[in-house]
Design a protein around this motif. Structure first.
Motif, short mmCIF file in Angstrom:
data_model
loop_
_atom_site.label_atom_id
_atom_site.label_comp_id
_atom_site.label_asym_id
_atom_site.label_seq_id
_atom_site.Cartn_x
_atom_site.Cartn_y
_atom_site.Cartn_z
N ARG A 131 0.85 -1.19 0.00
CA ARG A 131 0.00 0.00 0.00
C ARG A 131 0.88 1.23 0.00
O ARG A 131 1.64 1.47 0.94
N LEU A 132 0.82 2.00 -1.08
CA LEU A 132 1.59 3.24 -1.13
C LEU A 132 0.97 4.23 -0.17
O LEU A 132 -0.23 4.49 -0.22
N THR A 133 1.79 4.79 0.70
CA THR A 133 1.26 5.52 1.86
C THR A 133 1.27 7.03 1.72
O THR A 133 0.75 7.72 2.59
N GLU A 134 1.86 7.57 0.69
CA GLU A 134 2.02 9.02 0.61
C GLU A 134 0.67 9.74 0.61
O GLU A 134 -0.14 9.58 -0.30
N GLY A 135 0.40 10.51 1.65
CA GLY A 135 -0.83 11.29 1.74
C GLY A 135 -2.08 10.45 1.85
O GLY A 135 -3.17 10.92 1.54
N ASP A 136 -1.93 9.20 2.29
CA ASP A 136 -3.07 8.28 2.32
C ASP A 136 -3.22 7.69 3.71
O ASP A 136 -2.32 7.02 4.20
N SER A 137 -4.33 7.96 4.37
CA SER A 137 -4.55 7.46 5.72
C SER A 137 -5.62 6.39 5.79
O SER A 137 -6.05 5.99 6.87
N MET A 138 -6.07 5.89 4.65
CA MET A 138 -7.11 4.88 4.63
C MET A 138 -6.61 3.58 5.28
O MET A 138 -5.50 3.14 5.04
N ILE A 139 -7.43 2.97 6.11
CA ILE A 139 -7.09 1.73 6.79
C ILE A 139 -7.64 0.56 5.97
O ILE A 139 -8.83 0.50 5.65
N LEU A 140 -6.78 -0.38 5.64
CA LEU A 140 -7.16 -1.54 4.85
C LEU A 140 -7.06 -2.80 5.70
O LEU A 140 -6.09 -2.99 6.43
N THR A 141 -8.07 -3.64 5.61
CA THR A 141 -8.12 -4.88 6.36
C THR A 141 -8.11 -6.06 5.40
O THR A 141 -8.88 -6.09 4.43
N PHE A 142 -7.26 -7.03 5.67
CA PHE A 142 -7.19 -8.19 4.80
C PHE A 142 -8.37 -9.12 5.06
O PHE A 142 -8.82 -9.25 6.20
N PRO A 143 -8.89 -9.77 4.01
CA PRO A 143 -10.04 -10.67 4.19
C PRO A 143 -9.73 -11.78 5.19
O PRO A 143 -8.66 -12.38 5.16
#
Length: 510
Positions: A166-178
């Motif tokens: 997950r490219l993190t630059e300017g991105d605070s979205m939380i992702l959860t793996f299935p």
């Protein structure tokens, strides 16, 4: 009947794969990349290999030469490792409709922008062919990954590689793996920036893992040391392990968590050769207290800035290894960090142990290095060749660059078997002051086995060591002082009678 194969007309040359998975603007990400830069093979394993999986399309052109070649390739597909590659610009729906049911390689990587809607649709379509997917690698912003991750669920029976960054630059979205993903034949796993549910079946079914890299970039991705230990206990074939935090977790929080949970029974990882950790010392201590790695060949550790270090379990852990050897060590005092690299042989290019502490000002750096070297003095006592290097620090911090003499002596005191000491020009003043004897100090109290002291730089770099050299001479344990200009022979010719090493820029005092 012949099988149609994908057309080569739309194939795009792959870009050279860098090590973006562990690089970025933050200090934490920068030092995570250090581990890969020092050992390219290690970095390749973490991100699934350099050079691009699109090389798997090598057979496309050959299959279009003639019917006979096509039949030979497709008839030996399993032996040749033939697969269909889905990547940017690939018309996945057409390829699946008009190609034989070969294994699938799904490789979408884009640094500057997200993938197109057509590529996203194609990737999801390929992911639904669960029985055929052999490799998956995504490296893109979270906005694109969110849709793709949802499609990776249930069982992938032949999946061998899973690399998702997950490219993190300017991105605070939380992702959860299935939670339902099962990968019984997975061999290589790298996850960057994901939350793993407590009941996730990903790591509990991946018992054949050879490479595991978990990068946590947000507090939501944190997991308890015991959770990681339970995962590792079911991975006896593991050869490469990287646990990387990009945010600091307070040591006291980890200590409290660990004290309130049942103790995990220690277990061996007999096949582990490479171990990389980035985070706080308490988390590392919790891990190494419960595992043994007798065949470990390389250990790389990056500690976040902290004032005190207590690593008794790390020392115990290192004592259980059979392959680690420590013959030479180098301390590099940089602008914001101190690097400690220990090599199995003096001429070795790859370290056996690397310790990095993110801190600034020379006094803080030496204090950190002294604490670590003192804690690991039992293994550092094997070192015969010691080097201290220095790069100019900020002029605004000059008041912090004079180090307490006792800190230098604590650092050097761990290397009582060192036979050679090389000091960079920027540290000559500090070390000459450190080696001067004060009342009550014995001449052989520090570096008793030292035979040669090299000072690099220009001018009278070695004059400050006169009293030390005289004291050792009087004690019957003479030390040869070598002045090194760090110049090439053609730039600084020296009389042959003064040369005692292969560097024509070295001259000697006896």
């Amino acid at each position: 009947m012949s099988h149609p194969v994908p057309s080569t007309s739309s194939l795009q040359p792959t870009e050279q794969i860098g090590q973006r998975a562990l690089t970025g603007e933050s200090e934490q990400q920068k030092y995570a990349s250090f581990f890969c830069e020092e050992d390219e093979e290690f970095g390749e394993r973490l991100i699934g290999g350099l050079g691009g999986w699109v090389r798997g399309r090598w057979w496309y052109t050959l299959a279009h030469v003639c019917q006979r070649w096509r039949n030979v390739i497709l008839g030996s597909a399993s032996y040749l490792g033939v697969s269909l590659v889905c990547t940017e610009g690939t018309p996945v729906a057409d390829m699946l409709a008009h190609s034989p049911p070969l294994p699938l390689v799904i490789d979408y990587r884009n640094v500057d922008h997200g993938i197109t809607a057509d590529d996203e649709e194609g990737a999801i379509l390929a992911l639904r062919q669960r029985d055929r997917v052999r490799r998956v690698r995504f490296e893109m912003p979270a906005t694109n990954l969110q849709e793709l991750i949802v499609a990776i669920d249930e069982e992938y029976p032949i999946l061998e590689y899973l690399v998702i960054v997950r490219l993190t630059e300017g991105d605070s979205m939380i992702l959860t793996f299935p939670e339902t993903l099962q990968v019984p034949h997975l061999r290589h796993l790298m996850l960057f920036g994901f939350t793993l549910p407590i009941g996730s079946r990903l790591l509990t079914t991946a018992v054949g893992l050879v490479t595991l890299c978990l990068v946590m970039d947000h507090p939501s991705t944190y997991f308890h040391p015991n959770t990681l230990l339970r995962w590792l206990s079911s991975m006896p074939q593991l050869e490469t392990l990287a646990i990387i935090f990009l945010f600091p977790v307070p040591n006291r929080d980890i200590e409290r968590q660990f004290s309130q949970t049942p103790i995990i029974t220690p277990f061996p990882l007999h096949n582990l050769h490479h171990f990389c950790f980035q985070g706080v010392s308490t988390y590392l201590e919790a891990l190494v207290h419960r595992i043994t790695t007798p065949r470990l060949e390389m250990l790389a550790i990056y500690f976040f800035h902290q004032l005190t270090f207590s690593v008794p379990r790390l020392l115990q852990f290192l004592n259980t290894t059979e392959n680690l050897r420590f013959e030479s060590a180098k301390f590099e005092f940089l602008r914001k960090d101190v690097y400690v690299k220990v090599y199995p042989r003096g001429e070795a290019e790859m370290y056996a142990l690397a310790l990095i502490v993110h801190c600034w000002h020379l006094d803080w750096q030496v204090s950190s290095a002294a604490q670590i070297s003192d804690a690991l003095s039992r293994i550092f006592s094997e070192v015969e060749h010691l080097t201290l290097e220095h790069k100019e620090h900020s002029l605004s911090s000059e008041e912090h660059n004079e180090v307490d003499r006792s800190e230098w002596r604590k650092l050097l005191g761990s290397f009582w078997n060192a036979k050679t000491l090389r000091i960079d020009d920027g540290l000559v003043g500090e070390l000459s002051r450190c080696l001067q004897l004060e009342d009550g100090e014995l001449p052989l109290e520090l570096l008793p086995e030292l035979e040669e002291l090299t000072c690099s730089g220009s001018g009278d770099t070695g004059d400050g060591f006169t009293s030390f050299i005289d004291a050792r001479q009087n004690a019957g344990r003479p030390v040869t002082l070598v002045r090194s200009s760090n110049q090439r022979p053609s730039e600084a010719p020296v009389e042959a009678s003064t040369v005692t090493s292969s560097e024509a820029g070295d001259d000697v005092d006896t």
